[in-house]
Design an enzyme around this catalytic site. Sequence first.
Site, mmCIF file in Angstrom:
data_model
loop_
_atom_site.group_PDB
_atom_site.id
_atom_site.type_symbol
_atom_site.label_atom_id
_atom_site.label_comp_id
_atom_site.label_asym_id
_atom_site.label_seq_id
_atom_site.Cartn_x
_atom_site.Cartn_y
_atom_site.Cartn_z
ATOM 1 N N CYS A 1 -7.258 -6.944 -1.322
ATOM 2 C CA CYS A 1 -8.334 -6.263 -0.607
ATOM 3 C C CYS A 1 -8.201 -4.741 -0.722
ATOM 4 O O CYS A 1 -8.324 -4.183 -1.798
ATOM 5 C CB CYS A 1 -8.358 -6.759 0.838
ATOM 6 N N HIS A 2 -7.948 -4.049 0.386
ATOM 7 C CA HIS A 2 -7.759 -2.596 0.385
ATOM 8 C C HIS A 2 -6.300 -2.198 0.083
ATOM 9 O O HIS A 2 -6.018 -1.019 -0.112
ATOM 10 C CB HIS A 2 -8.137 -1.997 1.746
#
Length: 184
Positions: free
Chosen positions: A106-107
């Site tokens: 994800c991030h």
Amino acid sequence: MTRILIIATDGFEQSELMEPKSLLEDAGANITVASLEEGEIKGWNDGNWGDSVSVDLTVEEVSEGDYDALLLPGGQINPDILRMNETVIDLVKQFDGANKPIAAICHAPWLLAEADIIDGKTVTGWPSIRTDLENAGGDIVDQTVAVDGNLITSRNPDDIPAFTSTLMSALKMADNLDRIPEDA
């Protein structure tokens, strides 16, 4: 026994820490959760604060040499805070220097960019950070899992089964791969 370090802080995407942690523990891995402070860290789940996870050690107390791999859960808040911490970035660099698997979802690939370890590497991540990854020299792909050397990256919670099984394969935990359901 395979030893995996998870580094996270408040605001981690709940599913991206809890699900891989559970799957890896079920497969026999020993998991250590490290954070910036002792106590507990709180997840982020569907736009609200979620469940808490106990912190085993602070990042200052861990050493790359004690682990076989590093897992970095995403969420927007968690990696944004962690990428500003020198100890965390040094640990990411140490795992990379030792050529140990680093799994970021994800991030969390923001941390890989901050550690300056994605130049020339094929990576993926949440759509909003892809420009940051490209600016750090990464070759960006939009696929479930991108593997380049010791780096394993994924885009979002839907990728968790493939993300986790890819990490298990990198750690030669193949005998345990059948424990991961397709829709985990």
